[in-house]
Design a protein around this motif. Structure first.
Motif, PDB file in Angstrom:
ATOM      1  N   ARG A 110       0.822  -1.207   0.000  1.00  0.00           N
ATOM      2  CA  ARG A 110       0.000   0.000   0.000  1.00  0.00           C
ATOM      3  C   ARG A 110       0.856   1.257   0.000  1.00  0.00           C
ATOM      4  NH1 ARG A 110      -4.208  -2.230   4.634  1.00  0.00           N
ATOM      5  NH2 ARG A 110      -5.594  -3.399   3.226  1.00  0.00           N
ATOM      6  N   LYS A 113       2.359   1.672  -3.508  1.00  0.00           N
ATOM      7  CA  LYS A 113       1.330   2.085  -4.467  1.00  0.00           C
ATOM      8  C   LYS A 113       1.031   3.578  -4.329  1.00  0.00           C
ATOM      9  CE  LYS A 113      -2.876   1.085  -3.577  1.00  0.00           C
ATOM     10  NZ  LYS A 113      -4.171   0.437  -3.338  1.00  0.00           N
ATOM     11  N   ALA A 114       0.909   4.043  -3.089  1.00  0.00           N
ATOM     12  CA  ALA A 114       0.635   5.462  -2.850  1.00  0.00           C
ATOM     13  C   ALA A 114       1.788   6.335  -3.331  1.00  0.00           C
ATOM     14  CB  ALA A 114       0.380   5.691  -1.363  1.00  0.00           C
ATOM     15  N   LEU A 116       3.959   5.623  -5.720  1.00  0.00           N
ATOM     16  CA  LEU A 116       3.974   5.600  -7.180  1.00  0.00           C
ATOM     17  C   LEU A 116       2.925   6.536  -7.753  1.00  0.00           C
ATOM     18  CD1 LEU A 116       4.541   1.812  -7.952  1.00  0.00           C
ATOM     19  CD2 LEU A 116       6.027   3.711  -8.648  1.00  0.00           C
ATOM     20  N   GLN A 117       1.767   6.599  -7.136  1.00  0.00           N
ATOM     21  CA  GLN A 117       0.715   7.490  -7.622  1.00  0.00           C
ATOM     22  C   GLN A 117       1.147   8.943  -7.528  1.00  0.00           C
ATOM     23  OE1 GLN A 117      -2.569   6.156  -5.177  1.00  0.00           O
ATOM     24  NE2 GLN A 117      -3.259   4.659  -6.686  1.00  0.00           N
ATOM     25  N   LYS A 118       1.839   9.300  -6.445  1.00  0.00           N
ATOM     26  CA  LYS A 118       2.306  10.673  -6.283  1.00  0.00           C
ATOM     27  C   LYS A 118       3.426  11.010  -7.276  1.00  0.00           C
ATOM     28  CE  LYS A 118       1.100  11.198  -1.394  1.00  0.00           C
ATOM     29  NZ  LYS A 118       1.624  11.415  -0.014  1.00  0.00           N
ATOM     30  N   LYS A 120       3.675   9.786 -10.306  1.00  0.00           N
ATOM     31  CA  LYS A 120       3.230   9.534 -11.677  1.00  0.00           C
ATOM     32  C   LYS A 120       3.521  10.729 -12.578  1.00  0.00           C
ATOM     33  CE  LYS A 120      -0.636   7.510 -14.208  1.00  0.00           C
ATOM     34  NZ  LYS A 120      -2.025   6.994 -14.103  1.00  0.00           N
ATOM     35  N   ARG A 128       6.079   1.027 -14.059  1.00  0.00           N
ATOM     36  CA  ARG A 128       4.865   0.216 -14.059  1.00  0.00           C
ATOM     37  C   ARG A 128       4.974  -0.835 -12.960  1.00  0.00           C
ATOM     38  NH1 ARG A 128       1.955  -0.014 -19.212  1.00  0.00           N
ATOM     39  NH2 ARG A 128       2.433   1.945 -20.278  1.00  0.00           N
ATOM     40  N   ASP A 147      -7.074  -3.369  -6.656  1.00  0.00           N
ATOM     41  CA  ASP A 147      -5.996  -2.604  -7.283  1.00  0.00           C
ATOM     42  C   ASP A 147      -5.867  -2.941  -8.767  1.00  0.00           C
ATOM     43  OD1 ASP A 147      -5.462  -1.371  -4.888  1.00  0.00           O
ATOM     44  OD2 ASP A 147      -3.940  -2.836  -4.287  1.00  0.00           O
ATOM     45  N   ASP A 152      -4.002   0.016 -11.056  1.00  0.00           N
ATOM     46  CA  ASP A 152      -2.730   0.186 -10.358  1.00  0.00           C
ATOM     47  C   ASP A 152      -1.750  -0.945 -10.628  1.00  0.00           C
ATOM     48  OD1 ASP A 152      -3.560   2.575  -9.161  1.00  0.00           O
ATOM     49  OD2 ASP A 152      -4.536   1.498  -7.523  1.00  0.00           O
TER      50      ASP A 152
END
Length: 379
Positions: A110, A113-114, A116-118, A120, A128, A147, A152
């Motif tokens: 988690r 993932k968070a 990586l989103q920031k 992007k 990826r 996800d 994601d």
């Protein structure tokens, strides 16, 4: 920004040609753009950026020593810097989601993932996620399904390492290794592994749900460490059309006969064989039984492996380079990269053939990285 990469030998299809390369608006162009900047590639090779289908070297940034972790954003920033300097313009980060606490836990997943989103859109390398879902991690199944549906996850890998872990529970040294990675006492880890394995009969249904979710999301799937043809057939029936790190030659041969991509590690080529004593990747690649090389646990190995393959005298450099660029892109359904053709992404690595080292890297048309000695090549 538009570029003319001039004076080098450019990989065009299956040939290295004395040909300038034009990049504009993020893609390879047929003609030079007005006011384009120039990069002097004299004496160098101009090659497609590397596409890494499986790399988990980022785990060293997350946990450089057993039990010593660092924030996901900091670890990923360092990973991204290393990736682009290796000429890797597309990287599937092999993120293991296991029942083990610590580095490969649900919480770590988690956090990553968070982060990586920031990040992007802010990294040169197209980052990826290759979700390596551990089969017995049933408590994380709902997270994984959500996800995948949310976009994601870009590649789903079916991992099944728990049986081999359980077999080693009577070996103190092996248990200590796993327990250290998880940040646990050895006896606590042993008890946890046994409790997880007690639910083994639930694994097939969970695997089916994961495969259905991936199919619905339109993402590719792969099986990992297949040791028998029957095992490969099981995952093929679930839609996994990539065979990753087959443990036996006949498994690789059967997968290629079925038209599937077969992946092995570039470190295997660089080191002259598997560190686990499995099949040797180089001769299998020369026979067409392996068509993709991944960084596995060492990013610089990809570029080095291409030159080593060419130096063995069976594959020329263009065909060897396809193992780390065009072929992995095709296996993952990325038809916009991996080759230097008009309209495709401007992912380019300019290489010193003598040193086998990147000199400059262009990602989506931008000069993303350059060796210090290359500054004088800008025009």
């Amino acid at each position: 920004m538009a570029w003319i990469i001039e004076g080098g030998k450019t990989l065009r299809g299956t040939e290295l040609l004395a040909d300038d390369l034009f990049v504009a608006d993020g893609v390879i162009a047929e003609n030079p753009a007005c006011a384009a900047r120039r990069f002097d590639a004299s004496g160098l090779l101009v090659m497609p950026g590397l596409v890494d289908i499986h790399g988990d070297a980022h785990e060293r940034q997350f946990q450089p020593r057993p039990g010593i972790g660092f924030p996901a954003a900091l670890a990923l920033r360092d990973s991204a810097a290393q990736l682009i300097s290796c000429g890797i313009t597309t990287a599937y980060l092999g993120v293991t989601l296991s029942w083990e606490p610590g580095l490969r836990s649900l919480d770590a997943w988690r956090d990553m993932k968070a982060a990586l989103q920031k990040m992007k859109g802010s990294t040169a390398t197209d980052l990826r996620v290759h979700l390596r879902f551990e089969a017995d991690n049933l408590d994380a199944l709902d997270d994984a399904l959500a996800d995948i549906a949310a976009g994601d996850v870009h590649l789903l890998g079916f991992n099944d390492h728990t049986p081999s872990i359980v077999k080693k529970l009577d070996h103190p040294i092996e248990v200590a290794k796993y327990a250290g990675r998880a940040g646990m006492k050895a006896d606590a880890f042993t008890a946890l592994a046994k409790s997880i394995y007690a639910r083994r009969d639930e694994v097939p249904a969970a695997r089916t749900r994961l495969a259905e979710a991936a199919a619905n999301a339109g993402i590719p799937m792969l099986s990992h460490d297949d040791d028998t043809i029957e095992r490969r057939a099981l995952f093929r029936a679930h839609g996994a059309r990539i065979c990753e790190f087959p443990m036996k030659e006949d498994v690789a041969a059967e997968a290629r006969a079925a038209g599937e991509a077969v992946v092995m590690g570039a470190p295997n080529v660089v080191r002259g064989g598997s560190h686990l004593g499995w099949a040797s990747a180089a001769p299998l690649a020369e026979r067409g039984l392996v068509n993709v090389l991944a960084s596995d646990y060492f990013w610089p190995a990809m570029l080095e492996a291409a030159f080593i393959m060419a130096g063995r005298g069976v594959l020329d450099l263009p065909r060897a380079w396809a193992l780390v660029s065009a072929n992995p892109a095709e296996a993952c359904g990325l038809h916009d990269r991996g080759r230097l053709e008009a309209g495709l992404r401007g992912d380019v690595v300019v290489v010193d053939e003598v040193r086998r080292a990147p000199v400059a890297v262009f990602a989506a048309g931008r000069l993303a990285w350059m060796a210090a000695e290359a500054a004088g090549r800008l025009r």
